[in-house]
Design a protein around this motif. Structure first.
Motif, short mmCIF file in Angstrom:
data_model
loop_
_atom_site.label_atom_id
_atom_site.label_comp_id
_atom_site.label_asym_id
_atom_site.label_seq_id
_atom_site.Cartn_x
_atom_site.Cartn_y
_atom_site.Cartn_z
N ALA A 66 0.83 -1.21 0.00
CA ALA A 66 0.00 0.00 0.00
C ALA A 66 0.87 1.26 0.00
O ALA A 66 0.61 2.20 -0.75
CB ALA A 66 -0.93 0.00 1.21
N ALA A 67 1.90 1.26 0.82
CA ALA A 67 2.78 2.43 0.89
C ALA A 67 3.58 2.57 -0.41
O ALA A 67 3.84 3.69 -0.85
CB ALA A 67 3.73 2.31 2.08
N ALA A 68 3.95 1.46 -1.02
CA ALA A 68 4.71 1.50 -2.27
C ALA A 68 3.91 2.15 -3.38
O ALA A 68 4.46 2.91 -4.18
CB ALA A 68 5.13 0.10 -2.68
N LYS A 69 2.62 1.90 -3.42
CA LYS A 69 1.78 2.51 -4.46
C LYS A 69 1.77 4.03 -4.30
O LYS A 69 1.93 4.76 -5.26
CB LYS A 69 0.36 1.96 -4.37
N GLN A 70 1.61 4.49 -3.07
CA GLN A 70 1.61 5.93 -2.81
C GLN A 70 2.98 6.53 -3.10
O GLN A 70 3.10 7.60 -3.69
CB GLN A 70 1.20 6.20 -1.36
N ARG A 71 4.03 5.83 -2.68
CA ARG A 71 5.39 6.33 -2.88
C ARG A 71 5.73 6.38 -4.38
O ARG A 71 6.39 7.31 -4.84
CB ARG A 71 6.38 5.43 -2.14
N THR A 72 5.27 5.39 -5.13
CA THR A 72 5.48 5.37 -6.58
C THR A 72 4.89 6.62 -7.21
O THR A 72 5.50 7.24 -8.09
CB THR A 72 4.87 4.10 -7.20
N GLU A 73 3.72 7.00 -6.76
CA GLU A 73 3.07 8.21 -7.27
C GLU A 73 3.92 9.44 -6.95
O GLU A 73 4.07 10.34 -7.77
CB GLU A 73 1.66 8.34 -6.69
N GLN A 74 4.49 9.49 -5.75
CA GLN A 74 5.33 10.63 -5.34
C GLN A 74 6.61 10.70 -6.17
O GLN A 74 7.14 11.79 -6.40
CB GLN A 74 5.71 10.50 -3.86
N LEU A 75 7.12 9.56 -6.59
CA LEU A 75 8.39 9.51 -7.32
C LEU A 75 8.26 9.78 -8.81
O LEU A 75 9.27 9.94 -9.50
CB LEU A 75 9.07 8.15 -7.10
N LYS A 76 7.03 9.84 -9.32
CA LYS A 76 6.84 10.15 -10.74
C LYS A 76 7.48 11.51 -11.04
O LYS A 76 7.44 12.42 -10.22
CB LYS A 76 5.36 10.21 -11.08
N HIS A 77 8.02 11.61 -12.21
CA HIS A 77 8.62 12.87 -12.69
C HIS A 77 9.80 13.32 -11.82
O HIS A 77 10.03 14.51 -11.65
CB HIS A 77 7.57 13.99 -12.77
N THR A 78 10.52 12.36 -11.24
CA THR A 78 11.70 12.71 -10.45
C THR A 78 12.87 11.80 -10.81
O THR A 78 12.68 10.69 -11.32
CB THR A 78 11.45 12.59 -8.93
N MET A 79 14.07 12.27 -10.55
CA MET A 79 15.29 11.48 -10.65
C MET A 79 16.06 11.68 -9.35
O MET A 79 16.17 12.81 -8.87
CB MET A 79 16.16 11.93 -11.83
#
Length: 192
Positions: A66-79
Motif C-alpha cells: 500500500a505504501a509502495a503505491k503511494q510512494r510510486t506516485e510521489q516519485l513520478k517525474h523525479t530522478m
C-alpha cells in the motif's frame, strides 16, 4: 497449442527475462559496469555517484504494498542520486581529513548541511535543473564516507534522456565534478 496459449507463453518468457529479483536488481543497479554508478576520482577525493531508480528507492525504504503505491506516485517525474564522498588514500572521514581545527570542520559541515545544494545541478534534456530535494546524511564522522541524497523534478515520468549530474565542490576545491548517465542505461534500469 492455440494462438492465445502461445501468446501467454511468450509473455511469460519475456516477463521472466526482463524482471530481476529484488536482490539481483539491487546488485545490478550498484554494479559500476552497468552504467548507473560512477566513481570519479579528483585529487585525493572519490565522488561515487549512484543513480537511484524508483524500484531501488522502494527496495531501500522497505515499502509495504500500500505504501509502495503511494510512494510510486510521489516519485513520478523525479530522478534521484546518492553522492558519496570518500578520501582516496585514507579511512578518515572526509570532513575530518586534514582539518586545521574545529572551526574548519564546522565550516565544512555547514557547507554540506546548508550550501552544497546550491552547487549541484542536473543537465537533463538540454536543461539545467536544480534540486527539488537535498539531504546531507550527517554521520557525525563515524564512517569513512559522507553521503548526499539529491532529487530533481523532470518532465518525463521515467528517465528517458541523457543526464549529467554536476557538482562544484567548494570545500575540497576539486572543481566541477560531472557524472554522465546515458539514456539507454536509465531506460533499462526502469524496465528490468
Amino acid at each position: 497449442m492455440t494462438i492465445s496459449n502461445k501468446l501467454l507463453v511468450l509473455m511469460l518468457f519475456v516477463s521472466c527475462n526482463t524482471h530481476l529479483s529484488d536482490q539481483d536488481y539491487a546488485s545490478y543497479v550498484k554494479d559500476s559496469n552497468k552504467g548507473l554508478r560512477k566513481a570519479i576520482t579528483v585529487e585525493q577525493m572519490i565522488y561515487d555517484v549512484q543513480y537511484l531508480p524508483e524500484r531501488m528507492i522502494l527496495l531501500q525504504e522497505h515499502q509495504t504494498a500500500a505504501a509502495a503505491k503511494q510512494r510510486t506516485e510521489q516519485l513520478k517525474h523525479t530522478m534521484w542520486f546518492a553522492i558519496s564522498l570518500k578520501c582516496l588514500h585514507s579511512s578518515v572521514n572526509p570532513l575530518k581529513n586534514n582539518v586545521s581545527g574545529i572551526e574548519e570542520y564546522n565550516d565544512r559541515l555547514d557547507y554540506f548541511l546548508n550550501h552544497a545544494r546550491d552547487d549541484i545541478s542536473l543537465d537533463y534534456g538540454g536543461k539545467k535543473i536544480y534540486p527539488m530535494s537535498y539531504h546531507f546524511e550527517n554521520n557525525y564522522g563515524l564512517t569513512s564516507n559522507e553521503t548526499i541524497m539529491v532529487g530533481f523534478e523532470i518532465a518525463d515520468e521515467k528517465s528517458k534522456q541523457d543526464a549529467t549530474l554536476v557538482f562544484e565542490d567548494r570545500v575540497f576545491r576539486n572543481g566541477i565534478v560531472k557524472a554522465f548517465f546515458s539514456a539507454d542505461k536509465l531506460i533499462k534500469a526502469n524496465k528490468i
